[in-house]
Design a protein around this motif. Sequence first.
Motif, short mmCIF file in Angstrom:
data_model
loop_
_atom_site.label_atom_id
_atom_site.label_comp_id
_atom_site.label_asym_id
_atom_site.label_seq_id
_atom_site.Cartn_x
_atom_site.Cartn_y
_atom_site.Cartn_z
N ASP A 124 0.84 -1.17 0.00
CA ASP A 124 0.00 0.00 0.00
C ASP A 124 0.89 1.23 0.00
O ASP A 124 1.70 1.40 0.91
CB ASP A 124 -0.87 -0.02 1.27
CG ASP A 124 -2.09 0.83 1.08
OD1 ASP A 124 -2.54 0.94 -0.09
OD2 ASP A 124 -2.59 1.39 2.07
N PHE A 125 0.78 2.03 -1.03
CA PHE A 125 1.56 3.27 -1.02
C PHE A 125 0.82 4.31 -1.84
O PHE A 125 -0.07 4.00 -2.64
CB PHE A 125 2.97 3.03 -1.57
CG PHE A 125 3.01 2.43 -2.95
CD1 PHE A 125 3.06 3.23 -4.08
CD2 PHE A 125 2.98 1.04 -3.12
CE1 PHE A 125 3.09 2.67 -5.33
CE2 PHE A 125 3.00 0.48 -4.38
CZ PHE A 125 3.07 1.30 -5.49
N LYS A 126 1.21 5.55 -1.64
CA LYS A 126 0.52 6.66 -2.28
C LYS A 126 0.75 6.64 -3.79
O LYS A 126 1.87 6.39 -4.24
CB LYS A 126 1.06 7.98 -1.69
CG LYS A 126 -0.05 9.01 -1.44
CD LYS A 126 0.55 10.33 -1.05
CE LYS A 126 0.21 10.67 0.40
NZ LYS A 126 0.96 11.84 0.86
N GLY A 127 -0.30 6.87 -4.54
CA GLY A 127 -0.16 6.95 -6.00
C GLY A 127 -0.02 5.60 -6.67
O GLY A 127 0.37 5.52 -7.84
N ARG A 128 -0.33 4.54 -5.94
CA ARG A 128 -0.15 3.21 -6.52
C ARG A 128 -1.01 3.01 -7.77
O ARG A 128 -0.52 2.58 -8.81
CB ARG A 128 -0.51 2.15 -5.48
CG ARG A 128 -0.27 0.74 -5.98
CD ARG A 128 -0.74 -0.28 -4.99
NE ARG A 128 -2.20 -0.24 -4.86
CZ ARG A 128 -2.88 -1.03 -4.05
NH1 ARG A 128 -2.25 -1.88 -3.27
NH2 ARG A 128 -4.19 -0.95 -3.98
N ASP A 129 -2.29 3.38 -7.67
CA ASP A 129 -3.18 3.14 -8.81
C ASP A 129 -2.79 3.98 -10.02
O ASP A 129 -2.83 3.52 -11.16
CB ASP A 129 -4.63 3.43 -8.41
CG ASP A 129 -5.11 2.42 -7.36
OD1 ASP A 129 -4.39 1.40 -7.19
OD2 ASP A 129 -6.15 2.66 -6.73
N THR A 130 -2.40 5.24 -9.76
CA THR A 130 -1.98 6.10 -10.86
C THR A 130 -0.75 5.53 -11.55
O THR A 130 -0.69 5.46 -12.78
CB THR A 130 -1.66 7.52 -10.33
OG1 THR A 130 -2.70 7.89 -9.44
CG2 THR A 130 -1.54 8.51 -11.46
N PRO B 27 -7.32 -0.27 4.06
CA PRO B 27 -6.05 0.46 4.15
C PRO B 27 -5.49 0.45 5.58
O PRO B 27 -4.29 0.29 5.78
CB PRO B 27 -6.40 1.87 3.70
CG PRO B 27 -7.89 1.96 3.82
CD PRO B 27 -8.43 0.60 3.74
N ARG B 31 -1.95 -1.00 6.51
CA ARG B 31 -0.85 -0.17 6.97
C ARG B 31 -0.23 -0.75 8.23
O ARG B 31 0.97 -0.73 8.44
CB ARG B 31 -1.34 1.26 7.22
CG ARG B 31 -0.19 2.27 7.13
CD ARG B 31 -0.74 3.68 7.11
NE ARG B 31 -1.61 3.89 5.95
CZ ARG B 31 -2.73 4.60 5.99
NH1 ARG B 31 -3.14 5.14 7.12
NH2 ARG B 31 -3.45 4.78 4.92
N PRO B 37 6.13 2.18 3.28
CA PRO B 37 6.23 2.70 1.91
C PRO B 37 7.66 2.59 1.37
O PRO B 37 7.83 2.39 0.16
CB PRO B 37 5.83 4.17 2.08
CG PRO B 37 4.97 4.19 3.30
CD PRO B 37 5.51 3.13 4.20
#
Lengths: 299, 459
Positions: A124-130, B27, B31, B37
Amino acid sequence: MTTATAPAPAPTHAGAPQRGLVGRIVDRLGGGALQVVMVLLGLFWLVPTLGLLVVSLRTPEVNAAEGWWTIFTKPAEITFESYSSLLASGFTASFWNTVAITVPTTVLVIGIAAMAAYAFAWMDFKGRDTLFLIVVGLLIVPIQIALIPVAVIYGGVGIFGTIPGVVLFHVAFGLPFAIFLLRNFFVGIPSSLLEAARMDGAPEWKIFVQIVFPLGKPAIASLGIFQFLWVWNDMLIALVFANTESQPMTKALQSQMRQFGTNIDILSSGAFMSLIIPLILFFAFQRYFVQGMMAGSVK
Amino acid sequence: MTERLDGPQAPPEETSGGPASGPADTPRKQRRLGPSPMMAVAFLLPAALLLGIWVVYPIVYSIFRSLFDAPGDGFVGLGNYVTIFTDDGMLKTIRNNLIWVVAAPIMVTALGLIFAVMTERIKWATAFKLIVFMPMAVSLMAAGVIFRLVYDEDPDKGVANAILTTVHDTFSSSQGYPGARPREGDQSAVAAGDDGAVVTKQPAQAGQPVLIPIVGVKPEFMPAAAQPAAAVTGGDELSGTVWFDFTPGGGGVSGAVDTTEKGLPGMTVEAVSNGQVAGTATTAEDGSFRFEGLPAGSYVVRLPQANFEGAYNGLTWLGPTLITPAIIGAFIWVWAGFAMVLIAAGLAAIPRDSLEAARIDGATEWQVFRRITVPLLSPVLLVVFVTMIINTLKVFDLVFIIAPASVQPEANVVALEMWRVAFGGGNNQGLGSALAIFLLILVLPFMIMNIRRFRREDT
């Protein structure tokens, strides 16, 4: 049953037995005609490759004099002369270059894409889908777009004309399809398996190597065969980034094309040499080949 | 689409919630349990570097580079793009791409559909599929060599022309006499016409045999069945003799039928009156001909040009006019199997019940196919069709290998022109970059389409 419930059964009913008989005869005849058509079509698809094989097994003199199909009346004309002159021309070096380009590319693509695909599927990380949508977009970028810029980079770094240069180009352009294919497969791995491992405190690389990679074998096999064939058969990238030292078979053969008529012995035997390994792989692993093709056909 | 076709190979214990939404739905839990990350960055880094340097950066670089001239010093704005759309050679290239895009995808998809439907009705479907699918494994380079051989112009070497001439000769057996010509001169009754035909100088009437002496018949075209020439005498019909006015070893009288000379069988002879062909005859083995049922009168006797043409030798596949269709033929040979296998998989997924229900309702096979099978297959057909459009836009190897160097300008396509301009001697990286961007713009709609479809299916 059917006639009883049909709203207007009378006319059809009256004609039914007769039409059934005629229909069956038509079916029988049509079936026979279909068989013949299919056999002809099969031949149509087989004959071109067969022609190449026969031409490669005859002397240039015989090939210049008559069509390859006359082999059926004089099978004694078969000779491996073309293959020995092919080997004498130094073709072996380009065969090993093809191997030296194809094998590392396939391994690297699988490894690097599997890692990225695992991240896309289970982290799970930010901007994964983009980011993943960008990968989907990159699926069909034409190779031509990178020829000039990468040639400039390679010139600066000094790997123009080398096998590593060719390999890296192939790896980069193989990645979008590979990531796409593997991510879609990894996503189907039951989350309970991963969560259990994470709960036990297993490190990510261990989960990746010991759980995800083994479970992903069918998809990795599909990808591997696809990637192998794609690189083995490439000509454009080799044409630009390989030199005469590092050239694979496709480029070596291409340089003989200008004198097609006089070089037909080397061209036919060389072309056949270049396709024999893909054909063996294809027949051995055609199940994986078809699966990979279908999974990737969003392209 | 992808998910469904992909289905069988996925692990069977797939969870009900749909694994795709798994991590996204939870989520918080992820997490807590999932990796940091930073870990994601580590896993993505190699791929990101490679894609960034080899794919994404080159797109940006190419856009800038396309605005500069060949050496890269002078800014030319959109000049390179103007060249693409004004230069004659380039326009021909774009026209060829257009032919490709219009013709090839529809033919490959249609053929794939037909093959897929046909394989459902034979027992050896697997063997057939393997054969048709096999070219997919072969390099386009090798396929190019294969088709250079197939398209060889000599019908004794190229299988395409061998088939054409065999079919042609089965239906019309006329054997010509190439290079033959009339014996001309004051004594001769015939002369060569303007259109390559041989005509009598004076109109001829019935009862007055027409003598047509021919010279220059090459031995290899002399039919084995030819008999010594015979002069026709009398009769109420217009008649005469076409013969080879040449006595082997010398002797004989020019313009006269000598017994040492042979008739020319199989010649088509026409009786012409006022420019209209009134009757046609064919010479016998001794070279004699006779017009039957021809009204009395005077006619010009003519041997049409077709008599003097060589045997039918098929088509010039690799010549300037047929080269693009010929290469499209090779493309279809390569890709029909791909279309067939994909469509066959779609076909297998169609519920049999809906087809059976339609048949019970009295629909014909054609109606079932048109109204039910094809609509249900339309997602697969679209995938195949779009894939083929992208492939035709990028087509390079086949054109490069199959088109002989002298014909290549006639067969040129954008992907090939890009390589030629930048690497194959042109050395113009500005124009090359513009062509690469042009190619990218051509596939852009399909890129957007892919992204949209993926979003719809995945989330």
